[in-house]
Design an enzyme around this catalytic site. Structure first.
Site, PDB file in Angstrom:
ATOM      1  N   ARG A  70      18.614  -6.561  19.519  1.00 60.81           N
ATOM      2  CA  ARG A  70      17.342  -6.175  20.131  1.00 60.81           C
ATOM      3  C   ARG A  70      16.415  -7.386  20.211  1.00 60.81           C
ATOM      4  NH1 ARG A  70      13.623  -1.702  19.975  1.00 60.81           N
ATOM      5  NH2 ARG A  70      11.796  -2.432  21.102  1.00 60.81           N
TER       6      ARG A  70
ATOM      7  N   ARG B 289      15.983  -2.374  26.739  1.00 61.31           N
ATOM      8  CA  ARG B 289      16.379  -2.694  25.368  1.00 61.31           C
ATOM      9  C   ARG B 289      17.774  -2.189  25.044  1.00 61.31           C
ATOM     10  NH1 ARG B 289      11.840   0.105  23.471  1.00 61.31           N
ATOM     11  NH2 ARG B 289      10.750  -1.370  24.774  1.00 61.31           N
TER      12      ARG B 289
ATOM     13  N   ASP C  77      16.676   1.189  20.609  1.00 63.60           N
ATOM     14  CA  ASP C  77      15.347   1.534  20.117  1.00 63.60           C
ATOM     15  C   ASP C  77      15.522   2.697  19.146  1.00 63.60           C
ATOM     16  OD1 ASP C  77      12.590   1.391  20.077  1.00 63.60           O
ATOM     17  OD2 ASP C  77      12.319   2.480  21.962  1.00 63.60           O
TER      18      ASP C  77
ATOM     19  N   ASP D 213      13.133   5.052  16.818  1.00 63.78           N
ATOM     20  CA  ASP D 213      11.742   5.394  16.509  1.00 63.78           C
ATOM     21  C   ASP D 213      11.689   6.536  15.497  1.00 63.78           C
ATOM     22  OD1 ASP D 213      10.603   3.626  18.360  1.00 63.78           O
ATOM     23  OD2 ASP D 213      10.635   5.109  19.975  1.00 63.78           O
TER      24      ASP D 213
HETATM   25  N1  ROI Z   1      12.281   5.602  29.086  1.00 59.89           N
HETATM   26  C1  ROI Z   1      13.296   6.429  28.782  1.00 59.89           C
HETATM   27  N2  ROI Z   1      13.758   7.274  29.723  1.00 59.89           N
HETATM   28  N3  ROI Z   1      13.882   6.451  27.553  1.00 59.89           N
HETATM   29  C2  ROI Z   1      13.451   5.628  26.568  1.00 59.89           C
HETATM   30  O1  ROI Z   1      13.997   5.664  25.440  1.00 59.89           O
HETATM   31  C3  ROI Z   1      12.379   4.747  26.831  1.00 59.89           C
HETATM   32  N4  ROI Z   1      11.881   3.915  25.878  1.00 59.89           N
HETATM   33  C4  ROI Z   1      10.854   3.116  26.117  1.00 59.89           C
HETATM   34  C5  ROI Z   1      10.169   3.053  27.455  1.00 59.89           C
HETATM   35  C6  ROI Z   1      10.284   1.655  27.987  1.00 59.89           C
HETATM   36  C7  ROI Z   1       8.714   3.460  27.273  1.00 59.89           C
HETATM   37  N5  ROI Z   1      10.767   3.954  28.413  1.00 59.89           N
HETATM   38  C8  ROI Z   1      11.802   4.775  28.126  1.00 59.89           C
HETATM   39  O2  ROI Z   1      10.400   2.361  25.138  1.00 59.89           O
END
Ligand code: ROI
Length: 158
Positions: free
Chosen positions: A83, A92, A95, A97
Site C-alpha cells: 500500500r 489502492r 484498504d 478500515d
Molecule cells: N470506492 C469504492 N467503491 N470502494 C472503496 O473501498 C473505496 N475506498 C476509498 C475511496 C477512494 C473513497 N473510494 C472507494 O477509499
C-alpha cells in the site's frame, strides 16, 4: 473480547486475491479471531478521478487488542500488500478500515470510530448488513435506517 467490523477494499493488482490474502493475515493477528466475512462485492469507485472498480467486503472480528493496537496490526497488513499512501482517495492495493469497535465512539488523531463516512457508502453497509442485519450504531441509529438513506452506487455480489 470486543466485536469489531472491518471494511476491506482493493482496486489494484487482482483485488479479490488481495482481499483473500488479507483475510489469511487477519487470522494471524494476535488476541484476535476472525468470526466471519461477507461475500465479496464489486463496486463502482466513489471519489474523484478515474480509477478501476473496487472489490469490497466486511469482516467481523473478536479482539482483545485496543483500537490502536488493532489499527497497527491492520496497517502492517496494508503495508505487506504494498500500500502506497499517495493521493487521498486514490487507487489502492488494500484498504482495511475499522468500521465499528464494539459500541465505542472514538475520535483521536489516528482513529475515528465509527468510520466517519460509512453511512454514505453502500459498499460498506450492504456487506455489513449481510453479516449483521439487526446491527445498531453506537448512537442508536439502526443499520436498516442508514441503508435506506444511503446514496445508491453500482454494487453487485461476486
Ligand atoms: N470506492 C469504492 N467503491 N470502494 C472503496 O473501498 C473505496 N475506498 C476509498 C475511496 C477512494 C473513497 N473510494 C472507494 O477509499
Amino acid at each position: 473480547m470486543i466485536r469489531c467490523y472491518i471494511g476491506l477494499g482493493s482496486n489494484l493488482a487482482d483485488p479479490a486475491a488481495q482481499l483473500r490474502s488479507a483475510l489469511g493475515q487477519i487470522r494471524n493477528v494476535p488476541q484476535t479471531t476472525l468470526v466471519s466475512c461477507s461475500d465479496f462485492y464489486a463496486s463502482a469507485p466513489v471519489g474523484p478521478g478515474e480509477q478501476p472498480d473496487y472489490v469490497n467486503a466486511v469482516a467481523c472480528l473478536e479482539t482483545a487488542l485496543s483500537p490502536e493496537a488493532l489499527l497497527d496490526a491492520l496497517q502492517a497488513i496494508e503495508n505487506l500488500h504494498g500500500r502506497k499512501r499517495t493521493l487521498r482517495w486514490g487507487a489502492r492495493t488494500l484498504d482495511l478500515d475499522i468500521l465499528l469497535y464494539g459500541n465505542q465512539q472514538l475520535d483521536t488523531a489516528r482513529l475515528q470510530v465509527p468510520h466517519p463516512r460509512m453511512a454514505e457508502r453502500n459498499f460498506v453497509l450492504e456487506p455489513l448488513a449481510e453479516l449483521s442485519p439487526e446491527l445498531t450504531m453506537p448512537d442508536g441509529t439502526s443499520l436498516r435506517t442508514l441503508l435506506a438513506q444511503c446514496p445508491p452506487n453500482r454494487l453487485h455480489r461476486l
